[in-house]
Each structure stands twice: as structure tokens, then as C-alpha cells.
Design a protein around this motif. Structure first.
Motif, PDB file in Angstrom:
ATOM      1  N   MET A   1       1.637  -1.884 -74.688  1.00  0.00           N
ATOM      2  CA  MET A   1       2.353  -1.093 -73.706  1.00  0.00           C
ATOM      3  C   MET A   1       3.723  -1.685 -73.453  1.00  0.00           C
ATOM      4  SD  MET A   1      -0.624   0.320 -71.275  1.00  0.00           S
ATOM      5  CE  MET A   1       0.355   1.033 -70.140  1.00  0.00           C
ATOM      6  N   GLN A   2       3.790  -2.980 -73.513  1.00  0.00           N
ATOM      7  CA  GLN A   2       5.065  -3.656 -73.319  1.00  0.00           C
ATOM      8  C   GLN A   2       6.038  -3.245 -74.425  1.00  0.00           C
ATOM      9  OE1 GLN A   2       5.846  -5.479 -70.718  1.00  0.00           O
ATOM     10  NE2 GLN A   2       7.902  -5.966 -71.459  1.00  0.00           N
ATOM     11  N   ARG A   3       5.495  -3.189 -75.631  1.00  0.00           N
ATOM     12  CA  ARG A   3       6.324  -2.815 -76.771  1.00  0.00           C
ATOM     13  C   ARG A   3       6.838  -1.387 -76.614  1.00  0.00           C
ATOM     14  NH1 ARG A   3       5.298  -0.096 -81.334  1.00  0.00           N
ATOM     15  NH2 ARG A   3       3.093   0.013 -80.900  1.00  0.00           N
ATOM     16  N   LEU A   4       6.040  -0.427 -76.184  1.00  0.00           N
ATOM     17  CA  LEU A   4       6.455   0.950 -75.965  1.00  0.00           C
ATOM     18  C   LEU A   4       7.527   1.032 -74.885  1.00  0.00           C
ATOM     19  CD1 LEU A   4       3.042   2.859 -76.100  1.00  0.00           C
ATOM     20  CD2 LEU A   4       4.860   2.892 -77.800  1.00  0.00           C
ATOM     21  N   LEU A   5       7.385   0.230 -73.842  1.00  0.00           N
ATOM     22  CA  LEU A   5       8.372   0.216 -72.776  1.00  0.00           C
ATOM     23  C   LEU A   5       9.714  -0.287 -73.286  1.00  0.00           C
ATOM     24  CD1 LEU A   5       8.965   0.630 -69.763  1.00  0.00           C
ATOM     25  CD2 LEU A   5       8.246  -1.730 -69.401  1.00  0.00           C
ATOM     26  N   GLU A   6       9.695  -1.313 -74.125  1.00  0.00           N
ATOM     27  CA  GLU A   6      10.937  -1.844 -74.694  1.00  0.00           C
ATOM     28  C   GLU A   6      11.602  -0.832 -75.620  1.00  0.00           C
ATOM     29  OE1 GLU A   6       9.909  -5.520 -76.566  1.00  0.00           O
ATOM     30  OE2 GLU A   6       9.542  -6.523 -74.652  1.00  0.00           O
ATOM     31  N   GLU A   7      10.829  -0.100 -76.407  1.00  0.00           N
ATOM     32  CA  GLU A   7      11.379   0.928 -77.291  1.00  0.00           C
ATOM     33  C   GLU A   7      12.043   2.048 -76.488  1.00  0.00           C
ATOM     34  OE1 GLU A   7       8.424   2.430 -79.941  1.00  0.00           O
ATOM     35  OE2 GLU A   7       8.123   0.490 -80.919  1.00  0.00           O
ATOM     36  N   GLU A   8      11.376   2.443 -75.428  1.00  0.00           N
ATOM     37  CA  GLU A   8      11.922   3.511 -74.579  1.00  0.00           C
ATOM     38  C   GLU A   8      13.209   3.059 -73.912  1.00  0.00           C
ATOM     39  OE1 GLU A   8      10.531   6.268 -70.832  1.00  0.00           O
ATOM     40  OE2 GLU A   8       9.009   5.258 -72.039  1.00  0.00           O
TER      41      GLU A   8
END
Length: 152
Positions: A1-8
Motif C-alpha cells: 500500500m505504501q508503494r501505491l501511495l508513492e506512485e500516486e
């Protein structure tokens, strides 16, 4: 989820407008903007000049205007002389002989009206006579209009 937040966040940062003030505009920048606008106008003018005759709107031919009321059209010299000359039969002031002409018309037509309408009063006969007078070719005002209309 952290990775998705960084991509966004990275996608949003790429779309964000530039941060901070660009500062004052220098005189050189203003002159450059003015020069660019002038070049754009010149390019637009050049493109307009390159239009063919088919793309340009038609202009009115002032030599072929529609005949106005009261205008006389003459296509030859004889027609022009005839239009400009005043014939002796055409009077300039037929109103001056209007009363005498009506009296002569009444003298001729009143007996006929009495014979055709024996039950009418004299005032009614005179009303009929006046209506006929307005349409009569003996009326000098009608003669003037007829002379005018025949020259059209």
C-alpha cells in the motif's frame, strides 16, 4: 500500500503546476512577446492575401443598382433625351385647372348618374360622381400620373 501511495504521489507531482513566482518580466521579454505577436499578425495577413478570388466575398457593383422610385432608365441617347425633355402636353401645375375640369366632368356625367340611379338624392349622386372623378382620365391629376407612368 505504501508503494501505491508513492506512485500516486509521483503522478500528482508530475501534473502539478510550477511552484513559485516567475518574478518580474524584463523589458527584453516584453519586446520579444510584442515581436512574436507582430509576426503572427503578419503571417495572418499573408495568408489572407493568398486567398483566391473564389474565397473572397462578392462586392456590390455600384453601376448596376436597382432602379429607384422616380428614376428613369435610358439605354440610348434618344431615350435619355426623351426622359430629360418635358413634353408640352404634360403640365407642371394641373391643380390650377382642377375646378374647371371637375365642373365640365360634372356637367357631362351627372345626367347619366341621375338616369342610372333615379332614387338617389343629389348629395349621394355627387358622392358617386366624386368617386368616378378620382379614377377618371379627365382628372388633371390622373393625367400627370399617367404621363409619369408611361415614361417608366
Amino acid at each position: 500500500m505504501q508503494r501505491l501511495l508513492e506512485e500516486e504521489d509521483s503522478k500528482l507531482k508530475g501534473k502539478s503546476p510550477k511552484q513559485g513566482n516567475p518574478g518580474k518580466i524584463t523589458r527584453a521579454q516584453i519586446e520579444e512577446n510584442v515581436r512574436k505577436e507582430q509576426q503572427q499578425k503578419e503571417n495572418a495577413d499573408a495568408a489572407e492575401k493568398e486567398k483566391s478570388h473564389l474565397e473572397l466575398p462578392l462586392e456590390e457593383n455600384v453601376n448596376r443598382r436597382a432602379a429607384q422610385e422616380g428614376a428613369v432608365e435610358a439605354r440610348s441617347i434618344e431615350d435619355a433625351i426623351a426622359a430629360l425633355s418635358v413634353s408640352p402636353a404634360q403640365e407642371r401645375h394641373p391643380e390650377r385647372r382642377l375646378r374647371a375640369a371637375f365642373a365640365a366632368f360634372e356637367e357631362l356625367q351627372l345626367p347619366r348618374l341621375k338616369r342610372d340611379n333615379p332614387n338617389m338624392r343629389l348629395s349621394q349622386l355627387r358622392q358617386l360622381l366624386r368617386k368616378e372623378w378620382m379614377k377618371s382620365p379627365d382628372n388633371p391629376l390622373n393625367q400627370r400620373h399617367q404621363a409619369y407612368n408611361c415614361h417608366k
